[in-house]
Every structure is written in structure tokens, then in C-alpha cells.
Enzyme design. Sequence first.
Site, mmCIF file in Angstrom:
data_model
loop_
_atom_site.group_PDB
_atom_site.id
_atom_site.type_symbol
_atom_site.label_atom_id
_atom_site.label_comp_id
_atom_site.label_asym_id
_atom_site.label_seq_id
_atom_site.Cartn_x
_atom_site.Cartn_y
_atom_site.Cartn_z
ATOM 1 C CE LYS A 137 0.784 1.300 4.468
ATOM 2 N NZ LYS A 137 1.476 2.574 4.857
ATOM 3 N N GLY A 186 7.383 1.849 4.645
ATOM 4 C CA GLY A 186 6.105 2.521 4.794
ATOM 5 C C GLY A 186 5.078 2.001 3.811
ATOM 6 N N GLY A 201 3.752 -1.337 4.169
ATOM 7 C CA GLY A 201 2.918 -2.342 4.808
ATOM 8 C C GLY A 201 3.198 -3.772 4.419
ATOM 9 C CG ASP A 237 0.019 -0.951 8.465
ATOM 10 O OD1 ASP A 237 0.333 -1.899 9.206
ATOM 11 O OD2 ASP A 237 0.802 -0.443 7.648
#
Length: 289
Positions: free
Chosen positions: A21, A112, A114, A150
Site C-alpha cells: 500500500k 512505509g 505495509g 495497519d
Amino acid sequence: MFQEGFNSMCDVGMISHPCAKINLGLNIVAKRPDGYHDLETVFYPVDLSDTLEITARREADGGCYIEVTGLGLDSIGDDNLVAKAYRAVKRLYPCLPGVAVKLTKRIPMQAGMGGGSSDCAFTIMMLNKMFRLGMSVSEMRSVAASLGADCAFFINPVPSFATGIGDVLAPVDVDLHPYYIGIVKPKLKISTKEAFAHVSPKHPSVCCKDIMSRPVREWNNVLVNDFEQSIMPGHPEIGRIKQTLYDLGAVYAAMSGSGSALFGIFKCPPQDFDKVFRNCFTYIGKAKY
């Protein structure tokens, strides 16, 4: 129920492709009493993915054995999110058999993007399907959220407005179909502690969810990632990569999550992308949504 049919499922495997993501905007809005931070962001899935294969083991001893290939992991032992996901499901379903896991990493770590969280969520979904556990999406999200902020997003990875610590999710309308997404991940590693070191929580003047309704060409200087202010002064390479993305024709560019990956949104695939960023991990793909 699943234990009765276990013998017929032994040595039967399942393969999935946990996706990455990017964050379309990220605002740190408040510090919580528990030490975490509340945020607002839009999670957007991209086609860059790992490959996750899970096979039931005939020994059925309750263990999770992991083999990792591709890009390296910081941890492939008990601290790995795949192993944690297995143990979390095992606590709910003690008769869960042992499994062998083959994980091929293509999503870079500490980016960053995920990658670990996606592997975690897809493990939960695969165990649920393989052993007919009957967990709902809400139940799987609850398990995932207990393992990482997340992780819950990847149980149903569609464009989502995330609040809380990233675990409160709502679908959001965003149309990037005409565009390509280019991702650059330098070798630089940024810890969570460093990312939060100089962040001053505040509510943005315009919520990132509302910005999604604007044309992408209007996002620049309106849609922001608060971590950039914290990280770029100490790591000018991040700022240089962002500017280079614009120089290559990006209509919008930003850091994803707490970095160190950055992405650019392009009308056409940029030329010689991998050569321009020759010392970095790179990826270009068509936008999914």
C-alpha cells in the site's frame, strides 16, 4: 469441524499474493494517553506483492515453520508477523494444525508500504479459508489489528480512509485509473522512533479524505504527509528523490507512511525509471482503483 477433515487436507496448500500500500496523505492529529498517535490517512493498495504459500503439515504439532526467499527480512523467527498471525489464530482455535509457510518477499521492508502487515493479514485469511474456521471479516480484522496498526486494512485491501492508529477503516472514493504509480525505496532505514521524533500533532486544514475528490493535479501542497517534515531535514536524500519524481513528470509525489519509500503518480510511465534511481529499489505499475 475443521479438525475432523484435517486428514483430507494434509499436504494441501494455498497460495496468495499479499499486496503493498501507499499513503495518500498522512496527518498525525493527536497523541493518545497510551503513547500512540491518532492519524488520518488514505490507504491505497498497489499491485506490488509478496507470494505467500501455506501448507498444512501432517505432523499437526501446532507449529509454524517459515522459509523466506527474495528480499531480506529483519526477522524470520517468532517475531515475524506471519508467525504472530498464526499464533493469534491458534489461541482462538487451539486445534489448528501445524503449517509450513513459504514467503517470497518483493515488498521492501522499512518502506512505509505495509509489507509485513500485508503478510500478516493474508496469513489470517488463508488460515481461515484453509481450515474453514468461519471467521467474519470483522473478526479477522480484530485479530489483525491486535498485531499491528495497519494490518486490519489488508483483510480487505481497497482504498480506505483510516483513523485511530490506522485501524478504524471506511471505504473512500478515489479514481487513479488513468495513472501509473512509480515507487522508489532508497537503502535508507528509518525507525518508527525517528519518524515520530519531530512530529507536532495537529488537525489539517483540509482532511485527506476530502482532498480525494479533487483532481490529482491539485493535490500538491494540499495533500501532505506529516512525516516528511520530521524526516527530510535529517535525510536530504528523501527530498532529492521527491524532487526527481516531479522532474520526471509526476503530477503528485510524496513519502509513503513513515518512509523511506516515496511514490510518484504519473500520466505515463516515466522513461528509464530504474536507471535514474539506479541504487534504489524501484517499481512502476498501473493504478488499481
